[in-house]
Design a protein around this motif. Structure first.
Motif, PDB file in Angstrom:
ATOM      1  N   GLU A 328      35.872  41.566  41.700  1.00 27.38           N
ATOM      2  CA  GLU A 328      36.173  40.219  41.226  1.00 27.38           C
ATOM      3  C   GLU A 328      35.210  39.788  40.122  1.00 27.38           C
ATOM      4  O   GLU A 328      35.603  39.100  39.174  1.00 27.38           O
ATOM      5  N   GLN A 331      36.490  41.401  37.023  1.00 30.32           N
ATOM      6  CA  GLN A 331      37.752  40.802  36.592  1.00 30.32           C
ATOM      7  C   GLN A 331      37.518  39.449  35.925  1.00 30.32           C
ATOM      8  O   GLN A 331      38.118  39.141  34.879  1.00 30.32           O
ATOM      9  N   GLU A 332      36.642  38.633  36.497  1.00 30.07           N
ATOM     10  CA  GLU A 332      36.326  37.332  35.895  1.00 30.07           C
ATOM     11  C   GLU A 332      35.724  37.516  34.504  1.00 30.07           C
ATOM     12  O   GLU A 332      36.029  36.754  33.577  1.00 30.07           O
ATOM     13  N   GLU A 335      38.468  38.449  32.031  1.00 31.94           N
ATOM     14  CA  GLU A 335      39.284  37.287  31.697  1.00 31.94           C
ATOM     15  C   GLU A 335      38.534  36.349  30.747  1.00 31.94           C
ATOM     16  O   GLU A 335      39.118  35.791  29.809  1.00 31.94           O
ATOM     17  N   ARG A 336      37.237  36.165  30.984  1.00 32.55           N
ATOM     18  CA  ARG A 336      36.428  35.328  30.094  1.00 32.55           C
ATOM     19  C   ARG A 336      36.398  35.915  28.684  1.00 32.55           C
ATOM     20  O   ARG A 336      36.547  35.192  27.694  1.00 32.55           O
TER      21      ARG A 336
END
Length: 409
Positions: A328, A331-332, A335-336
């Motif tokens: 996670e 993944q964050e 995305e950022r």
């Protein structure tokens, strides 16, 4: 030994802030006020398993220190070592049935590749322990001849009693030191030592292990702590601005190194400030080679992960905090990175001068990278919702993120 190529650091308008940072030796925050040339020594890898996320988090922290200093228009004199001969390296080579020198060279090369991909600024001096041996031997001889070291069955030990400032780096009591010494490469239970905490300076030659001419010391190889002392004194001198590394180096490594240098020179302190990065965990345990619970930068890169996303994952955690690597987290970060790149790809946007100052202030405040990321997030969200009319704004943001956070958009 050579380091790795430097990525260009974009010039920014104005000037950055002096860095306020947590000093382990005082357990408080200090303002770093170097001269025109800021001096920093960061302890390097033992190259038998590089580069895991714990390594990357540590070097990311001290890369930020450099970037803040460069933004204040200072020059930076950065020194880093490679412990390319030590017990863990020799043990791994024996386990795998490989030559220890080949193992060290391979892992050091991989480390360079990872640092280049992550846009870590390279040291001006990148020195291996083996190449430092000619400078280490006379230091050990000086300590011995001054009565600050003694011989035990051919090995030379440093006497911690020789430094009146011993203990001022880590601020630990004797029992805590003894426990950590046993865990982190020391031998507090060896019979014949004057003090259980005394560390080895020169290890006499052992059968089947590499050794070098030690002059009056006899053949052998250096201890861990004296290696960094010799390199730092040679390239930075006493009283340099920052000694850095992971929090597990505060004791014994940085404590012992400071005492070696102070006993050698009669001066105090070895470093003005001691800065330590937190530990990275995986599945609830500290990420470490001994546990084998490692996530490697090179593995992620081979899987196609953008190094900029890896760097953003590191920046999302305050450098002094202990944190856990998860899918996670990555993944964050991915995305950022996508949001930021989309925001700066437009021809204009909201004004960015205030954002540049927010990033500067966040980093000057004990390298608060998460606050800097949040500031960029707010600008990107505003760009996404309302846009703007400032044609230079996306470029300012892109250059600021590159120069101060090391992330290329």
């Amino acid at each position: 030994m050579y380091a790795w190529p430097a990525s260009e650091v974009p010039a920014l308008p104005g000037s950055g802030r002096d860095l306020r940072i947590h000093d382990t030796s005082t357990n408080g925050r200090v303002t770093l006020e170097p001269g025109p040339v800021a001096r920093i020594y960061v302890c390097g890898i033992t190259p038998y398993d590089a580069t895991h996320m714990g390594h990357a988090a540590t070097y990311n922290a001290f890369d930020l220190v450099q970037r803040v200093w460069l933004d204040t228009k200072r020059q930076v004199q950065y020194v880093q070592n490679v412990t390319d001969v030590d017990d863990p390296l020799l043990e791994r080579a024996r386990r795998d049935g490989v030559d220890w020198t080949g193992l060290a060279e391979r892992e050091t090369a991989l480390f360079r590749e990872d640092m280049t991909a992550l846009r870590m600024l390279p040291p001006q001096h990148y020195i291996g322990a083996v190449e430092a041996i000619p400078g280490i031997v006379p230091l050990v001889e000086r300590l011995r001849d001054a009565g600050a070291a003694y011989e035990l069955d051919g090995d030379i030990y440093f006497s911690v009693a020789a430094d009146p400032h011993f203990g001022e780096v880590s601020r630990l009591d004797a029992e805590a030191m003894r426990l950590l010494s046993a865990e982190r490469g020391g031998d507090p239970d060896r019979p014949g030592k004057k003090n259980p905490l005394d560390p080895v300076l020169w290890l006499a030659a052992r059968p089947g292990e590499p050794s070098w001419d030690g002059g009056t010391l006899g053949r052998g190889r250096p201890g861990w702590h004296i290696e960094c002392v010799a390199i730092a004194l040679d390239h930075l001198g006493m009283g340099f601005d920052v000694q850095g590394g992971g929090s597990d180096l505060a004791f014994p490594h940085h404590e012992m190194g400071a005492s070696h240098a102070q006993a050698l020179t009669g001066e105090h302190p070895f470093a003005r400030t001691y800065v330590h990065a937190g530990m990275v965990a995986l599945n609830g345990e500290k990420m470490s080679k001994s546990k084998g619970n490692l996530v490697f930068v090179s593995t992620l890169r081979r899987e196609g992960v953008d190094p900029a996303a890896i760097r953003l994952a590191l920046l999302a955690h305050h450098y002094r905090s202990d944190w856990e690597w998860t899918d996670e987290v990555l993944q964050e970060a991915e995305e950022r990175l996508a949001r930021w790149r989309a925001a700066v790809s437009r021809p204009d946007g909201p004004a960015a001068e205030g954002l540049l100052e927010e990033i500067r202030e966040a980093l000057a405040d004990d390298l608060d990278a998460p606050a800097a990321l949040a500031a960029v997030d707010r600008w990107a969200a505003l760009q996404d919702s309302t846009g703007g009319t400032d044609e230079g704004a996306p470029g300012v943001v892109s250059r600021a993120v590159d120069a101060l956070l090391g992330v290329a958009l």
